[in-house]
Every structure is written in structure tokens, then in C-alpha cells.
Scaffold this active site. Structure first.
Site, PDB file in Angstrom:
ATOM      1  N   ALA A 218      -4.291  -7.895  -3.643  1.00  0.00           N
ATOM      2  CA  ALA A 218      -3.691  -6.371  -4.012  1.00  0.00           C
ATOM      3  C   ALA A 218      -5.100  -5.444  -4.105  1.00  0.00           C
ATOM      4  O   ALA A 218      -5.904  -5.853  -4.442  1.00  0.00           O
ATOM      5  CB  ALA A 218      -2.842  -6.126  -5.022  1.00  0.00           C
ATOM      6  N   GLY A 219      -4.589  -4.307  -3.673  1.00  0.00           N
ATOM      7  CA  GLY A 219      -5.656  -3.032  -4.167  1.00  0.00           C
ATOM      8  C   GLY A 219      -4.784  -1.904  -4.369  1.00  0.00           C
ATOM      9  O   GLY A 219      -4.209  -1.370  -3.465  1.00  0.00           O
ATOM     10  N   HIS A 220      -4.756  -1.537  -5.643  1.00  0.00           N
ATOM     11  CA  HIS A 220      -4.171  -0.505  -6.361  1.00  0.00           C
ATOM     12  C   HIS A 220      -4.967   0.447  -6.479  1.00  0.00           C
ATOM     13  O   HIS A 220      -5.808   0.539  -7.600  1.00  0.00           O
ATOM     14  CB  HIS A 220      -3.262  -0.904  -7.573  1.00  0.00           C
ATOM     15  CG  HIS A 220      -1.986  -1.851  -7.069  1.00  0.00           C
ATOM     16  ND1 HIS A 220      -1.287  -2.440  -7.873  1.00  0.00           N
ATOM     17  CD2 HIS A 220      -1.801  -2.542  -5.846  1.00  0.00           C
ATOM     18  CE1 HIS A 220      -0.525  -3.275  -7.335  1.00  0.00           C
ATOM     19  NE2 HIS A 220      -0.905  -3.303  -5.843  1.00  0.00           N
TER      20      HIS A 220
ATOM     21  N   LYS B  23       1.830   2.127  -5.241  1.00  0.00           N
ATOM     22  CA  LYS B  23       2.175   1.545  -6.428  1.00  0.00           C
ATOM     23  C   LYS B  23       1.334   2.014  -7.469  1.00  0.00           C
ATOM     24  O   LYS B  23       1.759   2.319  -8.485  1.00  0.00           O
ATOM     25  CB  LYS B  23       2.435  -0.075  -6.304  1.00  0.00           C
ATOM     26  CG  LYS B  23       3.371  -0.242  -5.030  1.00  0.00           C
ATOM     27  CD  LYS B  23       3.453  -1.851  -5.155  1.00  0.00           C
ATOM     28  CE  LYS B  23       2.161  -2.330  -4.520  1.00  0.00           C
ATOM     29  NZ  LYS B  23       2.108  -2.010  -3.032  1.00  0.00           N
ATOM     30  N   GLY B  24      -0.022   1.824  -7.273  1.00  0.00           N
ATOM     31  CA  GLY B  24      -1.089   1.964  -8.304  1.00  0.00           C
ATOM     32  C   GLY B  24      -0.962   3.401  -9.087  1.00  0.00           C
ATOM     33  O   GLY B  24      -0.817   3.410 -10.245  1.00  0.00           O
TER      34      GLY B  24
ATOM     35  N   GLN C 161       1.806  -6.064  -3.196  1.00  0.00           N
ATOM     36  CA  GLN C 161       2.326  -6.191  -1.936  1.00  0.00           C
ATOM     37  C   GLN C 161       3.586  -5.320  -1.797  1.00  0.00           C
ATOM     38  O   GLN C 161       3.693  -4.439  -2.522  1.00  0.00           O
ATOM     39  CB  GLN C 161       2.413  -7.782  -1.337  1.00  0.00           C
ATOM     40  CG  GLN C 161       1.142  -8.305  -1.280  1.00  0.00           C
ATOM     41  CD  GLN C 161       0.555  -8.993  -2.545  1.00  0.00           C
ATOM     42  OE1 GLN C 161       1.422  -9.362  -3.475  1.00  0.00           O
ATOM     43  NE2 GLN C 161      -0.483  -8.663  -2.860  1.00  0.00           N
TER      44      GLN C 161
ATOM     45  N   ARG D 238     -10.023  -2.881   6.071  1.00  0.00           N
ATOM     46  CA  ARG D 238      -9.602  -2.900   7.332  1.00  0.00           C
ATOM     47  C   ARG D 238      -8.777  -1.746   7.832  1.00  0.00           C
ATOM     48  O   ARG D 238      -7.979  -1.282   7.125  1.00  0.00           O
ATOM     49  CB  ARG D 238      -8.634  -4.334   7.680  1.00  0.00           C
ATOM     50  CG  ARG D 238      -9.333  -5.511   7.354  1.00  0.00           C
ATOM     51  CD  ARG D 238      -8.524  -6.655   7.763  1.00  0.00           C
ATOM     52  NE  ARG D 238      -7.596  -6.705   6.378  1.00  0.00           N
ATOM     53  CZ  ARG D 238      -6.523  -7.719   6.369  1.00  0.00           C
ATOM     54  NH1 ARG D 238      -6.207  -8.447   7.453  1.00  0.00           N
ATOM     55  NH2 ARG D 238      -5.618  -7.909   5.102  1.00  0.00           N
TER      56      ARG D 238
ATOM     57  N   SER E 154       5.437  12.372  -4.007  1.00  0.00           N
ATOM     58  CA  SER E 154       4.026  12.235  -4.279  1.00  0.00           C
ATOM     59  C   SER E 154       3.241  12.953  -2.976  1.00  0.00           C
ATOM     60  O   SER E 154       3.604  12.861  -1.822  1.00  0.00           O
ATOM     61  CB  SER E 154       3.279  10.883  -4.396  1.00  0.00           C
ATOM     62  OG  SER E 154       2.005  10.898  -4.259  1.00  0.00           O
TER      63      SER E 154
ATOM     64  N   ASP F  40       0.875  -1.195   0.221  1.00  0.00           N
ATOM     65  CA  ASP F  40       0.061  -0.019  -0.021  1.00  0.00           C
ATOM     66  C   ASP F  40       0.670   1.145   0.076  1.00  0.00           C
ATOM     67  O   ASP F  40       0.411   2.429   0.508  1.00  0.00           O
ATOM     68  CB  ASP F  40      -0.905  -0.010   1.304  1.00  0.00           C
ATOM     69  CG  ASP F  40      -1.927  -1.203   1.055  1.00  0.00           C
ATOM     70  OD1 ASP F  40      -2.112  -1.757   0.105  1.00  0.00           O
ATOM     71  OD2 ASP F  40      -2.249  -1.664   2.443  1.00  0.00           O
TER      72      ASP F  40
ATOM     73  N   THR G  54      -5.852 -11.691   3.542  1.00  0.00           N
ATOM     74  CA  THR G  54      -7.138 -11.054   2.903  1.00  0.00           C
ATOM     75  C   THR G  54      -8.363 -12.139   2.603  1.00  0.00           C
ATOM     76  O   THR G  54      -9.307 -11.614   1.864  1.00  0.00           O
ATOM     77  CB  THR G  54      -6.776 -10.105   1.279  1.00  0.00           C
ATOM     78  OG1 THR G  54      -6.268 -11.311   0.873  1.00  0.00           O
ATOM     79  CG2 THR G  54      -5.747  -9.139   1.845  1.00  0.00           C
TER      80      THR G  54
HETATM   81  P1  GDP Z   1      -0.909   0.184  -3.651  1.00  0.00           P
HETATM   82  O1  GDP Z   1      -1.398  -0.944  -3.136  1.00  0.00           O
HETATM   83  O2  GDP Z   1       0.623   0.374  -3.274  1.00  0.00           O
HETATM   84  O3  GDP Z   1      -1.348   0.698  -5.195  1.00  0.00           O
HETATM   85  O4  GDP Z   1      -1.499   1.402  -2.675  1.00  0.00           O
HETATM   86  P2  GDP Z   1      -2.967   1.608  -2.192  1.00  0.00           P
HETATM   87  O5  GDP Z   1      -3.825   1.838  -3.261  1.00  0.00           O
HETATM   88  O6  GDP Z   1      -3.607   0.127  -1.564  1.00  0.00           O
HETATM   89  O7  GDP Z   1      -2.840   2.543  -1.026  1.00  0.00           O
HETATM   90  C1  GDP Z   1      -2.535   3.859  -1.198  1.00  0.00           C
HETATM   91  C2  GDP Z   1      -3.545   4.960  -0.860  1.00  0.00           C
HETATM   92  O8  GDP Z   1      -2.832   6.158  -0.721  1.00  0.00           O
HETATM   93  C3  GDP Z   1      -4.529   5.018  -1.940  1.00  0.00           C
HETATM   94  O9  GDP Z   1      -5.866   5.438  -1.335  1.00  0.00           O
HETATM   95  C4  GDP Z   1      -3.997   6.206  -2.889  1.00  0.00           C
HETATM   96  O10 GDP Z   1      -4.988   6.963  -3.468  1.00  0.00           O
HETATM   97  C5  GDP Z   1      -3.306   6.966  -1.658  1.00  0.00           C
HETATM   98  N1  GDP Z   1      -2.207   7.902  -2.109  1.00  0.00           N
HETATM   99  C6  GDP Z   1      -1.189   7.560  -2.912  1.00  0.00           C
HETATM  100  N2  GDP Z   1      -0.209   8.606  -2.999  1.00  0.00           N
HETATM  101  C7  GDP Z   1      -0.559   9.445  -2.109  1.00  0.00           C
HETATM  102  C8  GDP Z   1      -0.179  10.636  -1.574  1.00  0.00           C
HETATM  103  O11 GDP Z   1       1.131  11.230  -2.072  1.00  0.00           O
HETATM  104  N3  GDP Z   1      -0.675  11.301  -0.649  1.00  0.00           N
HETATM  105  C9  GDP Z   1      -1.810  10.998   0.038  1.00  0.00           C
HETATM  106  N4  GDP Z   1      -2.682  11.733   0.751  1.00  0.00           N
HETATM  107  N5  GDP Z   1      -2.474   9.681  -0.506  1.00  0.00           N
HETATM  108  C10 GDP Z   1      -1.881   9.138  -1.453  1.00  0.00           C
HETATM  109  P1  IMO Z   2      -1.019  -4.315  -2.236  1.00  0.00           P
HETATM  110  O1  IMO Z   2      -0.798  -4.559  -3.553  1.00  0.00           O
HETATM  111  C1  IMO Z   2      -1.139  -4.751   2.121  1.00  0.00           C
HETATM  112  C2  IMO Z   2      -0.961  -8.801   3.581  1.00  0.00           C
HETATM  113  C3  IMO Z   2      -2.228  -9.208   4.379  1.00  0.00           C
HETATM  114  C4  IMO Z   2      -1.638 -10.342   5.200  1.00  0.00           C
HETATM  115  C5  IMO Z   2      -0.660 -11.005   4.396  1.00  0.00           C
HETATM  116  C6  IMO Z   2      -1.160 -12.272   3.547  1.00  0.00           C
HETATM  117  O2  IMO Z   2      -2.170  -3.596  -2.486  1.00  0.00           O
HETATM  118  O3  IMO Z   2       0.160  -3.468  -1.672  1.00  0.00           O
HETATM  119  P2  IMO Z   2      -2.841 -12.907   1.816  1.00  0.00           P
HETATM  120  O4  IMO Z   2      -4.092 -12.424   1.304  1.00  0.00           O
HETATM  121  O5  IMO Z   2      -1.710 -12.797   0.613  1.00  0.00           O
HETATM  122  O6  IMO Z   2      -2.823 -14.264   2.381  1.00  0.00           O
HETATM  123  O7  IMO Z   2      -2.225 -12.076   3.114  1.00  0.00           O
HETATM  124  O8  IMO Z   2      -0.397  -9.973   3.413  1.00  0.00           O
HETATM  125  N1  IMO Z   2      -1.408  -8.454   2.182  1.00  0.00           N
HETATM  126  C7  IMO Z   2      -1.199  -6.940   1.938  1.00  0.00           C
HETATM  127  N2  IMO Z   2      -1.009  -6.015   2.584  1.00  0.00           N
HETATM  128  N3  IMO Z   2      -1.092  -4.544   0.836  1.00  0.00           N
HETATM  129  C8  IMO Z   2      -1.375  -5.587   0.020  1.00  0.00           C
HETATM  130  O9  IMO Z   2      -1.271  -5.435  -1.480  1.00  0.00           O
HETATM  131  C9  IMO Z   2      -1.495  -6.822   0.543  1.00  0.00           C
HETATM  132  N4  IMO Z   2      -1.521  -8.155  -0.009  1.00  0.00           N
HETATM  133  C10 IMO Z   2      -1.638  -8.965   1.248  1.00  0.00           C
HETATM  134  O10 IMO Z   2      -3.022  -8.244   4.838  1.00  0.00           O
HETATM  135  O11 IMO Z   2      -1.347  -9.772   6.380  1.00  0.00           O
HETATM  136 MG    MG Z   3      -2.950  -1.605  -1.842  1.00  0.00          MG
END
Ligand code: GDP
Ligand code: IMO
Ligand code: MG
Length: 424
Positions: free
Chosen positions: A39-41, A16-17, A224, A303, A412, A13, A131
Site C-alpha cells: 500500500a501507498g497512502h 483512502k489515505g 488496496q 509505476r 474530493s 489508489d 509490488t
Molecule cells: P490510496 O492508496 O487509496 O491512499 O491512494 P494513493 O495515495 O495511492 O493515490 C491517490 C493519489 O491521488 C495521491 O497522490 C493523492 O494525493 C491524490 N488525490 C487524492 N484525492 C485527490 C483529488 O480529489 N484530486 C486530486 N487531483 N488528487 C487526489
Molecule cells: P493501496 O492501498 C494499487 C496491486 C499490485 C499488483 C497486485 C498484487 O495504495 O491502494 P502485491 O504486491 O499485493 O503482491 O500485488 O495488487 N496492488 C496495488 N495496486 N494500490 C495498492 O495499494 C496496491 N497493492 C497491491 O500492483 O497488481
Molecule cells: Mg495507493
């Protein structure tokens, strides 16, 4: 030509996305190489927000092709949901012809999800905090040589193969206790496969090689983070794939000498979702504030994310493992208004002061040793030029570059595509 890699250096998190979407115009192909719908990007632009689970983050860029690589595990039901949602929002991937799927990618079956849930339930308090998307059981079947792959869905005996694997899962589930009825999910699974069949199925190793041969640019998108890597993360509180640069080689079929730039992404602080050790965790009102200001709630599961200060020993470890050549720091805006911020430079561990990630951080908790850094007050979200960056944030970046020995190339300052600065 070489393949550049973008991956997370913390516990996921990192943003990356968002950054892949920003970089996509520079690339001909964006390829996811591991993980699955755990993953959630998140991407934001033009006032719209999208969360992608399986689909690479280059799909909004007109001239960029996207590939779900062989190292990814695909839940057809979730992938169909993603595709349908995008279509509703005006992005019809079938019409745009901008998504390909690797034949060798493994399929997550409805019973893999049941196995995930049963396994976590059995672990009680010691659970991983998965997850529950069936990731672990699917990779287990892959390495156990039982798995089903995308390329199998066109085989005449696919249903038999499927049934054989489900029967095996049933016997394991019977050991855990009752087996939930999954007939609805099974129906949805087979319906979703029909949609999957309409996308081009490719051999990712040949496809990427062909792109490179033609002088085209490829970016591998990680999921991840490094500290969740199956080999090098905080085992057993990890995911079930190699989230590191090496994972891009196996997850797409790229020779190691074809890796170019490695872009490592980290937050200006740190978060973790799920169980497991987190040395710099702030289980107090400062942590709560970071969670509130940073909207630190899982993009996939909703969560609350655990929050803490930046962890330099962990980051240095991640940089070493991945061969990071450029850094991206996200969410700097979240730290605005903190009078002091803190960076963990060392750990107290087993009576010693160390500056590396020790073998066992699960039973012996490393105690963080911090350096105090002046914070900044300015709101960063409107900054669009580097000369507008507050001096104290510049000093924080310089401090991190000194410790990490890699330049911070992108900064960012908000979730939107436009809230991104190129520093070097
Ligand atoms: P990923 O899994 O690495 O793609 O990241 P996620 O999307 O799960 O989580 C990153 C969160 O932070 C998302 O809600 C993005 O929209 C947000 N985000 C990304 N870059 C920034 C930033 O520079 N500032 C803020 N405030 N939010 C950001
Ligand atoms: P992105 O790509 C944050 C964590 C879960 C758990 C462990 C194992 O959005 O960064 P799994 O579902 O793989 O069996 O879970 O890894 N986890 C993540 N935490 N971002 C993710 O993906 C994750 N994908 C899995 O919360 O602790
Ligand atoms: Mg994510």
C-alpha cells in the site's frame, strides 16, 4: 458503538489515505486491517506530502490513536523507514505514543521478498505485477501455519524459529535457481525489530472491543481495493488478502454485527496498476491525458497507472460485497475540461449484454458499453462550498447515485486535506 470501515471500491489508489486523514478528527482509533507495504497512502496538508505504507493514516491527528491490526503483514525494515522519516519531519511516534501494533500481525522476512521476486520472474508475461514487497509469500506462510508474528519477537527461541523458516525458504529458492545474498537485509531486519519492540504490542480484538465498550469511535482503514480482493477480485491478478468489509472483521477481530457505516471510496474515473483485466482501460491519448492530469503514478513503486473511464458494473459489485452505506468520490478535478465523459453501464460478454462482473474476465474480455455524459470546464480545486459545484458535475454525481443507489457523501477536488466537500 460500532466500527466504521473505509475501503477502496476499485483497483486501489482511490485516495483512502487522504480521506482517512480528513475523517480522523471524528475518531478515537484508526486501525489498518489488511495488506502491508504494498500500500501507498498519500496525505497532503500545510504544503507537506506524506506517503504511508504500513502506518494508519490517522497519525497526524492529535487525539487519535492508531493501530496496525492482526490482518496486516509487516516488513520491519519498511516500517522502521516510515517511522524514521516521520520523526525527521517532526512526528516522533514513540514520543507521541499514538501507534500500537497487533501481536498477531505477521512478519515479512527478507526471504519472503526474494520468493516474491523469483515467483514473478518465473511467471514471465503472465506475472501479477506484484509490488514485490513479499506480500503473497507472507500470507502463504500465514495460511500454511508457518508464519512468524510480532508477538514472537520477544520469545527466547525467536532466532531459531526465524532460521527454520529461512531454511524452508532457501530450499524453495534453490528450486527457482540462484539465491541472492540477503545478509545486509537480514541485519537491517533484526535492527528494525529492536525499534518494533519499543511500541506497545496489543491484542487488536480486545483493544477494539474495549474502545467500543467505552463508547469510543473506531475507523477501520482498508488497503488496496475491492477488485484486488483475494476471493472476489480479478483472480489471479489480485493481492493476497481480503480487502472487503469482511476483511475488517478478521483483520482486527470485530464481530460482523459490530460494523457500522461502510464508507466506499472511488475515483471519478478508474485506474489500475500491475497486470490483469481492466475492462474500461483507455490505451490511447485520452488515457494518457488522465494519467498526466491525475498524476497517476504508483505511490509505492512509481509505476505508471493504467487509466480508464468509470466502471459501474464493477462499482455495483463492490458496493454489494462491502455493504457500502456512503460513497466518497475523489479526483473529480481531474475530469475538468473533458468535453464528454463516459460511464460503462454494461458489458458485451460472450455474445450477451450483461450488467454484472462475470466469473472469468481474464480469458474472455468484457467489452464496455458506455453512456456519454456532458463534462464541465470549471477548475474545481478552489471550491470549498457545495453551491460552487458546477451544475454538470452535480448532474454526474446524481447520475452515479441513481445507478449505485448509495449517496455520495464526500467529494474530493484535490489532494489537500482542505480540498474536500461534505455533500449530504
Ligand atoms: P490510496 O492508496 O487509496 O491512499 O491512494 P494513493 O495515495 O495511492 O493515490 C491517490 C493519489 O491521488 C495521491 O497522490 C493523492 O494525493 C491524490 N488525490 C487524492 N484525492 C485527490 C483529488 O480529489 N484530486 C486530486 N487531483 N488528487 C487526489
Ligand atoms: P493501496 O492501498 C494499487 C496491486 C499490485 C499488483 C497486485 C498484487 O495504495 O491502494 P502485491 O504486491 O499485493 O503482491 O500485488 O495488487 N496492488 C496495488 N495496486 N494500490 C495498492 O495499494 C496496491 N497493492 C497491491 O500492483 O497488481
Ligand atoms: Mg495507493
Amino acid at each position: 458503538m460500532a466500527v466504521d470501515v473505509l475501503l477502496g471500491l476499485q483497483w486501489g489508489d482511490e485516495g483512502k489515505g487522504k480521506i482517512v486523514d480528513v475523517l480522523a478528527p471524528q475518531y478515537d482509533l484508526i486501525a489498518r486491517f489488511q495488506g502491508g507495504p504494498n500500500a501507498g497512502h498519500t496525505l497532503e496538508f500545510d504544503g507537506k506530502k506524506f506517503v504511508l505504507n504500513t502506518i494508519p493514516s490517522g497519525i497526524f491527528e492529535k487525539h487519535t490513536m492508531n493501530l496496525i491490526g492482526n490482518g496486516v503483514v509487516i516488513d520491519p525494515i519498511i516500517l522502521k523507514r516510515e517511522i524514521d522519516k516521520l520523526k525527521e519531519a517532526g512526528h516522533d511516534l514513540l514520543a507521541k505514543k499514538n501507534l500500537m501494533i497487533a501481536r498477531k500481525a505477521h512478519l515479512i522476512l527478507p526471504t519472503h521478498q526474494l520468493l516474491d521476486a523469483s515467483s514473478e520472474k518465473k511467471m514471465g508475461d503472465g506475472k501479477i505485477g506484484s509490488t514485490l514487497k513479499g506480500i503473497g509469500p507472507t500470507y502463504m506462510d500465514k495460511t500454511g501455519r508457518n508464519g512468524l508474528r510480532v508477538g514472537d519477537i520477544n520469545l527466547p527461541d525467536f532466532k531459531e524459529k526465524y532460521q527454520k523458516l529461512v531454511d524452508k525458504h532457501r530450499s524453495i529458492l534453490a528450486n527457482y535457481g540462484e539465491i541472492e545474498d540477503f545478509s545486509e537485509r537480514e541485519k537491517a531486519f533484526f535492527e528494525a525489530l529492536e525499534l518494533l519492540k519499543q511500541f506497545p504490542h496489543v491484542d487488536s480484538e480486545h483493544l477494539v472491543a474495549q474502545y467500543l465498550k467505552e463508547g469510543k469511535k473506531v475507523l477501520a482503514e482498508g488497503a488496496q481495493g475491492t477488485m484486488l480482493d483475494i476471493d472476489f477480485g480479478s483472480y489471479p491478478f489480485v493481492t493476497s488478502s481480503n480487502t472487503t468489509t469482511a476483511g475488517a472483521c478478521t483483520g482486527l477481530g470485530i464481530a460482523p454485527n459490530k460494523i457500522g457505516e461502510v464508507v466506499g471510496i472511488f475515483k471519478a474515473y478508474c485506474t489500475r496498476v500491475g497486470g490483469g483485466p481492466f475492462p474500461t482501460e483507455l490505451d490511447n491519448e485520452v488515457g494518457e491525458e488522465l494519467r498526466k492530469i491525475g498524476h497517476e503514478f504508483g505511490a509505492t513503486t512509481g509505476r505508471p497507472r493504467r487509466t480508464g473511464w468509470i466502471d459501474l458494473p464493477a462499482l455495483k459489485y463492490a458496493i454489494m460485497l462491502n455493504g457500502v452505506t456512503q460513497l466518497v468520490m475523489t479526483k473529480a478535478d481531474v475530469l475538468s475540461g473533458f468535453e464528454k465523459i463516459y460511464a460503462c453501464t454494461h458489458y458485451k460478454y460472450n455474445g450477451e449484454v450483461i450488467d454484472y462482473m462475470p466469473y472469468d474476465i481474464c480469458t474472455i474480455k468484457p467489452e464496455p458499453i458506455y453512456e456519454e455524459i456532458d463534462g464541465w470546464n470549471e477548475d474545481l480545486t478552489g471550491i470549498r462550498a457545495i453551491d460552487e459545484i458546477p451544475a454538470k458535475l452535480k448532474a454526474y454525481i446524481a447520475y452515479l447515485e441513481k445507478h449505485l443507489e448509495v449517496p455520495v457523501k464526500y467529494l474530493s477536488v484535490g489532494p489537500d486535506r482542505l480540498q474536500t466537500l461534505v455533500l449530504n
